[in-house]
Design an enzyme around this catalytic site. Structure first.
Site, PDB file in Angstrom:
ATOM      1  CG  HIS A  11     -18.641  11.787   6.228  1.00 21.67           C
ATOM      2  ND1 HIS A  11     -19.435  12.892   6.056  1.00 21.67           N
ATOM      3  CD2 HIS A  11     -17.407  12.253   6.547  1.00 21.67           C
ATOM      4  CE1 HIS A  11     -18.714  13.983   6.274  1.00 21.67           C
ATOM      5  NE2 HIS A  11     -17.479  13.619   6.579  1.00 21.67           N
ATOM      6  CD  GLN A  50     -16.581   8.101  10.812  1.00 20.08           C
ATOM      7  OE1 GLN A  50     -15.660   8.489  10.111  1.00 20.08           O
ATOM      8  NE2 GLN A  50     -16.674   8.386  12.096  1.00 20.08           N
ATOM      9  CD  GLU A  78     -10.318   3.436   6.127  1.00 17.15           C
ATOM     10  OE1 GLU A  78      -9.810   4.392   5.498  1.00 17.15           O
ATOM     11  OE2 GLU A  78     -11.495   3.077   5.989  1.00 17.15           O
ATOM     12  NE  ARG A 130     -11.856   8.136  10.598  1.00 13.54           N
ATOM     13  CZ  ARG A 130     -11.867   9.239   9.840  1.00 13.54           C
ATOM     14  NH1 ARG A 130     -11.258  10.328  10.242  1.00 13.54           N
ATOM     15  NH2 ARG A 130     -12.511   9.246   8.690  1.00 13.54           N
ATOM     16  N   GLY A 177       0.826  -1.202   0.000  1.00 13.51           N
ATOM     17  CA  GLY A 177       0.000   0.000   0.000  1.00 13.51           C
ATOM     18  C   GLY A 177       0.858   1.248   0.000  1.00 13.51           C
ATOM     19  CD  GLU A 192     -16.837  16.207  10.877  1.00 17.63           C
ATOM     20  OE1 GLU A 192     -16.947  14.999  10.596  1.00 17.63           O
ATOM     21  OE2 GLU A 192     -16.394  16.599  11.964  1.00 17.63           O
ATOM     22  NE  ARG A 238     -16.562  12.607  10.067  1.00 14.54           N
ATOM     23  CZ  ARG A 238     -15.409  12.466   9.422  1.00 14.54           C
ATOM     24  NH1 ARG A 238     -14.922  11.261   9.188  1.00 14.54           N
ATOM     25  NH2 ARG A 238     -14.755  13.524   9.015  1.00 14.54           N
ATOM     26  CB  ALA A 292      -0.674   3.884   6.631  1.00 18.55           C
ATOM     27  CG  HIS A 315     -16.149   8.370   5.560  1.00 13.73           C
ATOM     28  ND1 HIS A 315     -15.712   8.872   4.359  1.00 13.73           N
ATOM     29  CD2 HIS A 315     -15.428   9.013   6.505  1.00 13.73           C
ATOM     30  CE1 HIS A 315     -14.769   9.780   4.577  1.00 13.73           C
ATOM     31  NE2 HIS A 315     -14.561   9.867   5.861  1.00 13.73           N
ATOM     32  CB  SER A 328      -8.579   8.726   9.521  1.00 14.65           C
ATOM     33  OG  SER A 328      -7.957   7.844   8.624  1.00 14.65           O
ATOM     34  CG  PHE A 355     -13.026  18.542  11.366  1.00 15.71           C
ATOM     35  CD1 PHE A 355     -12.510  19.489  10.498  1.00 15.71           C
ATOM     36  CD2 PHE A 355     -13.496  17.344  10.831  1.00 15.71           C
ATOM     37  CE1 PHE A 355     -12.458  19.251   9.132  1.00 15.71           C
ATOM     38  CE2 PHE A 355     -13.443  17.097   9.473  1.00 15.71           C
ATOM     39  CZ  PHE A 355     -12.926  18.052   8.623  1.00 15.71           C
ATOM     40  CG  LEU A 389     -16.699  13.087   2.342  1.00 19.09           C
ATOM     41  CD1 LEU A 389     -17.647  12.235   3.162  1.00 19.09           C
ATOM     42  CD2 LEU A 389     -15.305  13.016   2.921  1.00 19.09           C
ATOM     43  N   GLY A 414      -0.471   4.423   0.205  1.00 20.49           N
ATOM     44  CA  GLY A 414      -1.192   5.585   0.744  1.00 20.49           C
ATOM     45  C   GLY A 414      -0.360   6.241   1.838  1.00 20.49           C
TER      46      GLY A 414
HETATM   47  C1  LIG Z   1     -13.328  11.011   0.531  1.00 17.96           C
HETATM   48  C2  LIG Z   1     -12.579  10.829   1.824  1.00 17.96           C
HETATM   49  C3  LIG Z   1     -12.189  11.938   2.552  1.00 17.96           C
HETATM   50  C4  LIG Z   1     -11.497  11.779   3.752  1.00 17.96           C
HETATM   51  N1  LIG Z   1     -11.115  12.891   4.456  1.00 17.96           N
HETATM   52  C5  LIG Z   1     -10.410  12.744   5.599  1.00 17.96           C
HETATM   53  C6  LIG Z   1      -9.945  13.879   6.306  1.00 17.96           C
HETATM   54  O1  LIG Z   1     -10.117  15.020   5.915  1.00 17.96           O
HETATM   55  N2  LIG Z   1      -9.271  13.674   7.458  1.00 17.96           N
HETATM   56  C7  LIG Z   1      -9.023  12.425   7.946  1.00 17.96           C
HETATM   57  O2  LIG Z   1      -8.401  12.309   8.998  1.00 17.96           O
HETATM   58  N3  LIG Z   1      -9.427  11.332   7.264  1.00 17.96           N
HETATM   59  C8  LIG Z   1     -10.106  11.466   6.112  1.00 17.96           C
HETATM   60  N4  LIG Z   1     -10.517  10.344   5.423  1.00 17.96           N
HETATM   61  C9  LIG Z   1     -10.049   9.024   5.857  1.00 17.96           C
HETATM   62  C10 LIG Z   1      -8.594   8.840   5.436  1.00 17.96           C
HETATM   63  O3  LIG Z   1      -8.351   9.527   4.250  1.00 17.96           O
HETATM   64  C11 LIG Z   1      -8.219   7.385   5.218  1.00 17.96           C
HETATM   65  O4  LIG Z   1      -8.645   6.611   6.300  1.00 17.96           O
HETATM   66  C12 LIG Z   1      -6.707   7.233   5.087  1.00 17.96           C
HETATM   67  O5  LIG Z   1      -6.216   8.123   4.110  1.00 17.96           O
HETATM   68  C13 LIG Z   1      -6.320   5.813   4.746  1.00 17.96           C
HETATM   69  O6  LIG Z   1      -4.952   5.784   4.462  1.00 17.96           O
HETATM   70  P1  LIG Z   1      -4.195   4.409   4.254  1.00 17.96           P
HETATM   71  O7  LIG Z   1      -2.776   4.750   3.978  1.00 17.96           O
HETATM   72  O8  LIG Z   1      -4.490   3.513   5.388  1.00 17.96           O
HETATM   73  O9  LIG Z   1      -4.889   3.757   2.979  1.00 17.96           O
HETATM   74  P2  LIG Z   1      -5.142   4.297   1.489  1.00 17.96           P
HETATM   75  O10 LIG Z   1      -4.775   5.696   1.297  1.00 17.96           O
HETATM   76  O11 LIG Z   1      -6.528   3.883   1.146  1.00 17.96           O
HETATM   77  O12 LIG Z   1      -4.111   3.461   0.640  1.00 17.96           O
HETATM   78  C14 LIG Z   1      -4.268   2.064   0.443  1.00 17.96           C
HETATM   79  C15 LIG Z   1      -3.139   1.588  -0.417  1.00 17.96           C
HETATM   80  O13 LIG Z   1      -3.161   0.170  -0.454  1.00 17.96           O
HETATM   81  C16 LIG Z   1      -3.008  -0.277  -1.773  1.00 17.96           C
HETATM   82  N5  LIG Z   1      -3.650  -1.590  -1.884  1.00 17.96           N
HETATM   83  C17 LIG Z   1      -4.888  -1.963  -1.475  1.00 17.96           C
HETATM   84  N6  LIG Z   1      -5.100  -3.254  -1.786  1.00 17.96           N
HETATM   85  C18 LIG Z   1      -3.972  -3.693  -2.398  1.00 17.96           C
HETATM   86  C19 LIG Z   1      -3.579  -4.933  -2.980  1.00 17.96           C
HETATM   87  N7  LIG Z   1      -4.405  -5.977  -3.024  1.00 17.96           N
HETATM   88  N8  LIG Z   1      -2.350  -5.011  -3.526  1.00 17.96           N
HETATM   89  C20 LIG Z   1      -1.494  -3.948  -3.543  1.00 17.96           C
HETATM   90  N9  LIG Z   1      -1.831  -2.755  -3.014  1.00 17.96           N
HETATM   91  C21 LIG Z   1      -3.045  -2.648  -2.450  1.00 17.96           C
HETATM   92  C22 LIG Z   1      -3.647   0.796  -2.630  1.00 17.96           C
HETATM   93  O14 LIG Z   1      -3.136   0.750  -3.935  1.00 17.96           O
HETATM   94  C23 LIG Z   1      -3.214   2.057  -1.867  1.00 17.96           C
HETATM   95  O15 LIG Z   1      -1.928   2.450  -2.273  1.00 17.96           O
HETATM   96  C24 LIG Z   1     -11.205  10.489   4.227  1.00 17.96           C
HETATM   97  C25 LIG Z   1     -11.582   9.377   3.484  1.00 17.96           C
HETATM   98  C26 LIG Z   1     -12.292   9.542   2.315  1.00 17.96           C
HETATM   99  C27 LIG Z   1     -12.738   8.310   1.577  1.00 17.96           C
END
Ligand SMILES: Cc1cc2nc3c(=O)[nH]c(=O)nc-3n(C[C@H](O)[C@H](O)[C@H](O)COP(=O)(O)OP(=O)(O)OC[C@H]3O[C@@H](n4cnc5c(N)ncnc54)[C@H](O)[C@@H]3O)c2cc1C
Length: 574
Positions: free
Chosen positions: A238, A236, A378, A389, A11, A251, A282, A15, A347, A394, A116, A248, A13
């Site tokens: 939203h 959750q 997440e 949350r 991943g 908020e 929420r 994290a 959400h 997050s 918030f 979305l 993202g």
């Molecule tokens: C529209 C929206 C707005 C939000 N706004 C906020 C905010 O303002 N403030 C806040 O605190 N939180 C917010 N959140 C929540 C927050 O953005 C997420 O919980 C957080 O960004 C998740 O980050 P992550 O690194 O865990 O996962 P993600 O950013 O979802 O990344 C997941 C990664 O895993 C990879 N992956 C998944 N499955 C596989 C697989 N099988 N093989 C290889 N790679 C894989 C994907 O390619 C990606 O790179 C929001 C969420 C959404 C949906």
């Protein structure tokens, strides 16, 4: 082909990229595998902000932040982990600033902060400005900064490599099997440490704010290898998804002064949360919206509206540019002139793969670590969010615990041997792909549609025994139908048809875990609201749930104690 890296991060993202930065430069060979190009991860869609008690706009204190998080979690969050997160938040934000994240600024040039939901001063007195932000593109700017940081530090990215399983040998996680999307080739990645950072599972629900990639893959793999999932009943919703789409509207819109109104024009949140009104947590706002609709005060088509019209064009366009354009594009509505129809949208996953505060995956109530496996973001359940949350917590969770996971791996690595790969590590995945390609049953799409409908109807904002029992039975029926799932595309190049069918397998596993845990918990707490058990019941239920997968007999549910340090459970009012 077999690839070898000391550390694999699944991943790209927030994290995953924060964990990778922590290890880069330490001498360890770190690789990130991601099924979508890293900067397209769902983190990029995060809009409203990231919380930290910087006190740039008014007095604030990390302990107030910790209290709000505990209260927001309906006292189910582990308070040791919450203290770590809220205390570290302040350092984390300045670190991000120094890495180059372009936060919005105050007139004096400091990082600006906005209110918030659920964030208050002095243990609940009134709303406080705690969310740091970059207009309504906070996740976007953070993710681009961190991914660039990874590239600059020599982290190897395997973009568009979809992981399909974890590899274990004698209980030790020693790699993954990945599918190269461009060619359809399978590869084994051998490693000394694996960190899951695969994000959420919003796509299990018909109406969701989540991106296409959020199919819960990283929940399903450990679950299939005998590791339980924690607190899965807490999903959750939203409050403000665009009507009909679920996209979305942050908020931040209410943080900037937006107001929710029913069909009579009433600001109904004044009745549900007299102190913080539209900025209640929420779970409360989503329930209030559903109640307004149920009791006949919603608009025909089952929605209420978010009213920004009193804020003025300049304010709306400078502070909320992205969501303003979403309303114009998807609804043909200009929020400067007209209130926007909204309803709750699936959400965020409060539950997930259980970890300790250093990101180590644990497999039971005694917190026994799983050798070789870490998780953050997440997909992980630390648990800092408990039953609900707070917004902006997050993004904070991803960077605080992404960093801690990276640090823990860095410290553990010198003593970690290479565990040999088992014989033919790709066998299970290869068989699954062959079975799907040879399938003669239904296509994946209708099964997925029914899954999303079922979860939406029977396992969303309000729940009860009859609905949840039907939901569990339906998911099991869908699992049966999934066994003979068929794909139209039998090819190797960019076969998204095949990959979506495989993702459906993850969604089914996750959905069964959610519905089973929800049926098991006979109380209402945070986002889990049982109409047949409307009260919180601390005597019997102040505990985390753990759910183990059992394909033949259905899931097994157990529990795990909640860690309480400073804040004793109290009734929750806002
Ligand atoms: C529209 C929206 C707005 C939000 N706004 C906020 C905010 O303002 N403030 C806040 O605190 N939180 C917010 N959140 C929540 C927050 O953005 C997420 O919980 C957080 O960004 C998740 O980050 P992550 O690194 O865990 O996962 P993600 O950013 O979802 O990344 C997941 C990664 O895993 C990879 N992956 C998944 N499955 C596989 C697989 N099988 N093989 C290889 N790679 C894989 C994907 O390619 C990606 O790179 C929001 C969420 C959404 C949906």
């Amino acid at each position: 082909m077999i690839f070898k890296h000391d550390v694999l991060i699944i991943g790209g993202g927030l994290a995953g990229s924060r964990a990778a930065i922590e290890m880069a430069g330490s001498g360890a060979d770190v690789a990130v595998l991601t099924k979508v190009y890293a900067t397209r991860s769902h983190s990029c869609a995060a809009q409203g902000g990231i919380s930290a008690a910087l006190g740039n706009r008014e007095e604030d204190n990390w302990l107030w932040h910790a209290f709000d998080t505990v209260k927001g979690s309906d006292y189910l969050g582990d308070q040791d982990a919450i203290e770590v997160m809220c205390h570290d938040a302040i350092r984390t934000i300045y670190e991000l600033e120094h890495m180059g994240v372009p936060f919005s600024r105050t007139e004096e040039g400091r990082i600006d902060q906005r209110p918030f939901g659920g964030h208050t001063r002095n243990f609940g007195e009134r709303a406080v400005r705690r969310a740091c932000y970059a207009a309504d593109r906070t996740g976007h700017v953070m993710l681009h900064t961190l991914v660039e940081g990874c590239i600059g530090r020599g982290v190897r990215f395997y973009h568009e490599f979809q992981v399909l399983d974890l590899v274990f040998n004698d209980g030790v996680c020693c790699g993954v099997v990945a599918y190269e999307i461009k060619t359809g080739r399978l590869h084994t990645f051998h490693a000394r440490a694996v960190l899951l950072a695969t994000g959420g599972y919003g796509k299990a629900f018909r109406v969701t704010s989540n991106g296409m990639a959020n199919t819960g893959d990283g929940f399903a793999w450990p679950y299939r290898h005998g590791i339980p999932l924690e607190d899965m009943e807490f999903v959750q919703f939203h409050p403000t998804g665009i009507h009909g789409f679920g996209i979305l509207l942050s908020e931040a819109a209410r943080g900037e002064g937006g107001i929710l109104r029913n069909k009579d024009g009433e600001r109904f949140m004044e009745r549900y949360a007299p102190t913080v009104k539209d900025l209640a947590p929420r779970d409360m706002v989503s329930r209030a919206i559903r109640t307004e609709i149920k009791e006949g005060r919603g608009f025909p088509g089952e929605y209420v509206v978010l009213d920004l019209t009193h804020l003025g064009k300049d304010h709306i366009e400078s502070k909320l540019p992205d969501i303003t354009s979403f309303c114009r594009i998807y609804m043909g509505i200009d929020p400067v002139e007209k209130p926007v129809p909204i309803h709750p949208t699936a959400h965020y996953a409060m539950g997930g793969v259980p970890t300790d505060i250093d990101g180590r995956v644990v497999k039971d109530a005694a917190n026994t670590p799983v050798p070789g496996l870490w998780a953050a973001g997440e997909v992980a359940c630390v648990s800092v969010h408990g039953a609900n949350r707070l917004g902006t917590n997050s993004l904070l969770d991803t960077v605080v615990f992404g960093r801690r996971g990276g640090k823990s791996i860095k410290q553990t690595l010198p003593g970690l041997e290479w565990t040999p790969l088992p014989e033919d590590p790709e066998a299970t995945v290869r068989d699954h792909i062959a079975r799907v390609k040879a399938g003669t049953g239904e296509l994946a799409a209708p099964i997925r549609k029914e899954l999303g409908e079922t979860m939406m109807n029977d396992c969303s904002v309000y729940r009860d025994e009859a609905g949840l029992t039907a939901c569990v039975a339906k998911v099991r029926e869908l699992r049966e139908r999934y066994r003979s799932v068929r794909v139209s595309d039998k090819g190797d190049v960019f076969n998204t048809d095949l990959l979506e069918a495989i993702e459906l397998g993850s969604l089914i596993d996750v959905a069964e875990g959610i519905a089973t845990a929800a049926l098991h918990r006979t109380e209402s707490r945070g986002a889990h609201s049982r109409m047949d058990h409307p009260d919180r019941d601390d005597t019997n239920w102040l505990k985390h749930s753990l759910v183990w997968r059992d394909e033949d007999r259905g899931c097994r549910v157990g529990d795990k104690p909640v860690t309480i340090t400073r804040f004793q459970p109290k009734p929750r009012s806002y």
